[in-house]
Design an enzyme around this catalytic site. Structure first.
Site, short mmCIF file in Angstrom:
data_model
loop_
_atom_site.label_atom_id
_atom_site.label_comp_id
_atom_site.label_asym_id
_atom_site.label_seq_id
_atom_site.Cartn_x
_atom_site.Cartn_y
_atom_site.Cartn_z
N LYS A 181 8.87 -16.25 7.72
CA LYS A 181 9.32 -14.86 7.84
C LYS A 181 8.09 -13.96 7.82
O LYS A 181 7.42 -13.82 6.80
CB LYS A 181 10.26 -14.46 6.69
CG LYS A 181 10.94 -13.13 7.01
CD LYS A 181 11.26 -12.28 5.83
CE LYS A 181 10.18 -11.37 5.35
NZ LYS A 181 9.76 -10.30 6.26
N GLY A 235 1.29 -11.71 -0.39
CA GLY A 235 1.68 -10.31 -0.39
C GLY A 235 1.35 -9.65 -1.71
O GLY A 235 0.49 -10.11 -2.47
N THR A 239 5.81 -8.09 -5.58
CA THR A 239 6.77 -8.91 -4.82
C THR A 239 6.64 -10.38 -5.25
O THR A 239 7.64 -11.09 -5.36
CB THR A 239 6.53 -8.80 -3.29
OG1 THR A 239 6.21 -7.46 -2.96
CG2 THR A 239 7.73 -9.26 -2.50
N GLY A 240 5.41 -10.81 -5.51
CA GLY A 240 5.17 -12.18 -5.97
C GLY A 240 5.94 -12.47 -7.26
O GLY A 240 6.50 -13.56 -7.43
N GLU A 257 -0.27 -16.06 -3.07
CA GLU A 257 -1.56 -15.42 -2.77
C GLU A 257 -1.32 -13.92 -2.85
O GLU A 257 -0.69 -13.34 -1.96
CB GLU A 257 -2.03 -15.83 -1.36
CG GLU A 257 -2.39 -17.30 -1.23
CD GLU A 257 -3.60 -17.69 -2.08
OE1 GLU A 257 -4.47 -16.83 -2.32
OE2 GLU A 257 -3.66 -18.85 -2.51
N CYS A 291 -6.88 -8.23 1.09
CA CYS A 291 -6.71 -8.59 -0.32
C CYS A 291 -8.04 -8.70 -1.05
O CYS A 291 -8.16 -8.36 -2.20
CB CYS A 291 -5.95 -9.89 -0.43
SG CYS A 291 -6.71 -11.24 0.49
N GLU A 391 -4.62 -1.80 -7.10
CA GLU A 391 -5.00 -2.12 -5.72
C GLU A 391 -4.54 -0.97 -4.83
O GLU A 391 -3.35 -0.65 -4.80
CB GLU A 391 -4.33 -3.42 -5.28
CG GLU A 391 -4.75 -3.84 -3.89
CD GLU A 391 -4.06 -5.11 -3.44
OE1 GLU A 391 -2.84 -5.24 -3.62
OE2 GLU A 391 -4.74 -5.98 -2.86
P1 NAD Z 1 4.60 -7.18 0.48
O1 NAD Z 1 4.69 -7.91 -0.81
O2 NAD Z 1 5.22 -5.85 0.58
O3 NAD Z 1 5.25 -8.05 1.66
C1 NAD Z 1 4.84 -9.37 1.93
C2 NAD Z 1 6.01 -10.11 2.56
O4 NAD Z 1 7.05 -10.23 1.60
C3 NAD Z 1 6.62 -9.42 3.78
O5 NAD Z 1 6.98 -10.38 4.73
C4 NAD Z 1 7.83 -8.74 3.18
O6 NAD Z 1 8.85 -8.50 4.14
C5 NAD Z 1 8.27 -9.76 2.15
N1 NAD Z 1 9.09 -9.23 1.06
C6 NAD Z 1 9.11 -7.96 0.58
N2 NAD Z 1 10.02 -7.87 -0.42
C7 NAD Z 1 10.55 -9.11 -0.58
C8 NAD Z 1 11.55 -9.65 -1.45
N3 NAD Z 1 12.15 -8.89 -2.38
N4 NAD Z 1 11.85 -10.96 -1.34
C9 NAD Z 1 11.23 -11.73 -0.44
N5 NAD Z 1 10.31 -11.27 0.44
C10 NAD Z 1 9.97 -9.97 0.36
O7 NAD Z 1 3.04 -7.16 0.86
P2 NAD Z 1 2.38 -6.44 2.11
O8 NAD Z 1 2.40 -4.96 1.85
O9 NAD Z 1 2.93 -6.97 3.37
O10 NAD Z 1 0.87 -6.98 2.01
C11 NAD Z 1 -0.09 -6.38 1.22
C12 NAD Z 1 -0.30 -7.15 -0.07
O11 NAD Z 1 -0.61 -8.51 0.23
C13 NAD Z 1 -1.49 -6.65 -0.87
O12 NAD Z 1 -1.15 -6.63 -2.23
C14 NAD Z 1 -2.56 -7.71 -0.61
O13 NAD Z 1 -3.56 -7.79 -1.61
C15 NAD Z 1 -1.75 -8.94 -0.53
N6 NAD Z 1 -2.48 -9.98 0.21
C16 NAD Z 1 -2.96 -11.07 -0.47
C17 NAD Z 1 -3.71 -12.04 0.20
C18 NAD Z 1 -4.29 -13.25 -0.51
O14 NAD Z 1 -4.71 -14.19 0.17
N7 NAD Z 1 -4.34 -13.25 -1.84
C19 NAD Z 1 -3.92 -11.90 1.57
C20 NAD Z 1 -3.41 -10.77 2.21
C21 NAD Z 1 -2.67 -9.82 1.53
#
Ligand code: NAD
Length: 488
Positions: A181, A235, A239-240, A257, A291, A391
């Protein structure tokens, strides 16, 4: 049905059971160019029923095919995809820049990273070794590595191609079936890559699916599904945490991640001619939406003035604009809400500290159509200021000063995150002490942002769980089984 990628703007479909499918709900998501506001494409606004169908299709393919126990097939499939991506790199780079906003040069870099990752894990698919051990007379243990089953990959929008492939390649190399997804802001580039998967005959039909739509509904359906054995999530940390709670439904394996607030620590003996452009790049690449952004600068008090003035010069000479222009250094932020968020942090910085440069939305002419923000440096912030702690995910560098190595280490570790760090010094002993002392998954010494598919990456503390890339990254996608033989 229009073939994927043919019309302009095109409509993208889900890929389920090896077929292009429409969402049962019939709705579409609009994907817009953050530099111009133009529609790039329409993707399926999928429902929970679509996700359930895709999970079943992946499970059926995993059960019915030889995918899980035919590593050479997986090697051929991943290499085949790498080759298709090489052939289509320029097209993919344009879609990525138009949808996400990053510069075209960065898009090429991201896609080259995908190709390299696919090639590495293609080879690694043929190295999933176990072990054996004699345990007692006539008793042998054989420790085998097996695929986990059905893996769900949930990806973010900031590096949408690489962060999907970074997980998809090892998950498939280990022999799993996968449902992806992508983020709702970047469905087009993700489905474009699936269009290439569809052209590689070595993939078992249905072994990999993509379903586009909102995280809160279909991402959550993946998180709670009892038919998914593992979730790999990249993400936001918050959310994690939600995904961790959802995973209790069937005690899913998790790879997380998450976010970061990474420091660059600059000592008086650093080579500033090398450090300044790399520190600048570490925070302004992807408009800070990365990130591992070097979003905190920790600088020794004796060189602060020089370092800040040179970084200010670096920031002010960057050309900000539509990333499709080859001469642009920094594109827009990805969305209106991201722009508002970054602006809010700059307001805090203005109130509680001192803006050295930037701190505002860029306006006038073409800028008015997109979400452009000036490269920003903020100094003199109080220790607990949110700008230093949270962040931001934007082009905002927060500065702190230290007087001793001990203070530098304490400041570097004064964070809930622990994703990465940069250490700038010509003293090898100091470099080693700092590298060992910093609680982060990656420490770069006299460089930054160097990533390779063969070197593990991941977070300490609230930056994540598990490791991606490298052999550890492959093993995250394996189960371990002990088969015991008693021979007499
Ligand atoms: P996000 O958490 O908003 O979304 C990530 C994904 O999760 C998307 O596909 C989103 O649709 C999905 N999602 C959102 N809510 C959800 C839920 N309740 N249940 C299941 N899935 C859900 O993150 P973002 O804004 O897309 O990305 C930015 C974040 O990602 C930043 O915090 C960044 O640091 C992190 N990031 C981490 C790494 C790494 O390797 N550590 C790499 C890139 C980005």
């Amino acid at each position: 049905m229009t073939a994927v990628g043919e019309a302009n703007p095109c409509t993208y479909y889900n890929y389920v059971g090896g077929e292009w499918t429409k969402s049962a709900g019939g709705g579409l998501l609009e994907s817009r160019n953050p530099a111009t506001g133009e529609v790039v494409g329409y993707a399926q606004n999928s429902t929970v029923a679509d996700v359930e169908e895709a999970i079943d299709a992946v499970y059926q393919a995993f059960q019915a095919s030889d995918w899980g126990y035919n590593p050479k097939r997986r090697y051929e499939a991943l290499l085949g995809l790498a080759q298709k991506m090489e052939e289509n790199l320029e097209h993919l780079a344009r879609v990525l820049t138009m949808e996400q906003g990053k510069t075209i040069r960065e898009s090429r870099l991201e896609l080259s990273g995908c190709i390299d990752t696919l090639k590495y894990f293609a080879g690694a698919a043929r190295t999933v070794f176990g072990r054996s051990i004699q345990l007692e007379p006539h008793n042998f243990g054989v420790i085998v590595k097996e695929p986990i089953g059905v893996v769900g990959i949930i990806s973010p929008w900031n590096w949408p191609a690489l962060l999907m492939i970074r997980e998809l390649a090892p998950a498939l190399a280990a022999g799993n079936g996968v449902i992806v997804k992508p983020a709702s802001l970047t469905p087009a580039i993700s489905v474009e890559i699936f269009k290439l998967i569809d052209q590689v005959p070595h993939f078992a039909k249905g072994i990999v699916s993509i379903v586009t739509g909102p995280g809160k509904s279909i991402g959550a359906a993946m998180g709670t599904s009892k038919k998914i054995d593992m979730i790999s999530f990249t993400g936001d940390t918050s959310t994690g945490k939600t995904i961790m709670e959802m995973a209790t439904s069937n005690i899913k394996k998790l790879a997380l991640e998450l976010g970061g607030k990474s420091p660059n620590v600059v000592f008086p003996d650093a080579n500033l001619d090398k450090a300044i452009p790399m520190i600048g790049r570490s925070i302004f690449i992807s408009a800070g939406q990365i990130c591992m952004a070097g979003s905190r600068l920790l600088v020794h008090e004796s060189i602060k003035e020089e370092v800040l003035s040179r970084l200010q010069q670096y920031a002010e000479q960057l050309k900000v604009g539509n990333g499709i222009d080859e001469t642009v250094d920094m594109g827009p932020l990805v969305s209106q809400s991201q722009l508002e968020l970054v602006n809010e942090y700059c307001e805090i910085g203005r109130r509680e500290g001192k803006i050295v440069t930037g701190g505002y939305r860029l306006t006038g002419g073409e800028y008015d159509k997109g979400y452009f923000f000036a490269p920003t440096i903020i100094d003199e912030l109080p220790a607990n200021c949110r700008v230093l702690k949270e962040e931001i995910f934007g082009p905002v560098l927060a500065v702190q000063t230290f007087a001793s190595d001990e203070e530098a280490l304490a400041l570097a570790n004064d964070s809930d995150f622990g994703l990465s760090a940069g250490v700038w010094t010509s003293d090898v002993n100091r470099a080693w002490r700092m590298s060992k002392g910093i609680k982060a998954g990656t420490v770069w010494v006299n460089t930054y942002n160097k990533n390779f598919p063969e070197a593990e990456f991941g977070g300490y503390k609230q930056s994540g769980l598990g490791r991606t890339r490298g052999i550890d990254g492959l093993m995250e996608y394996c189960e371990t089984k002990h088969i015991h033989f008693e021979t007499e």
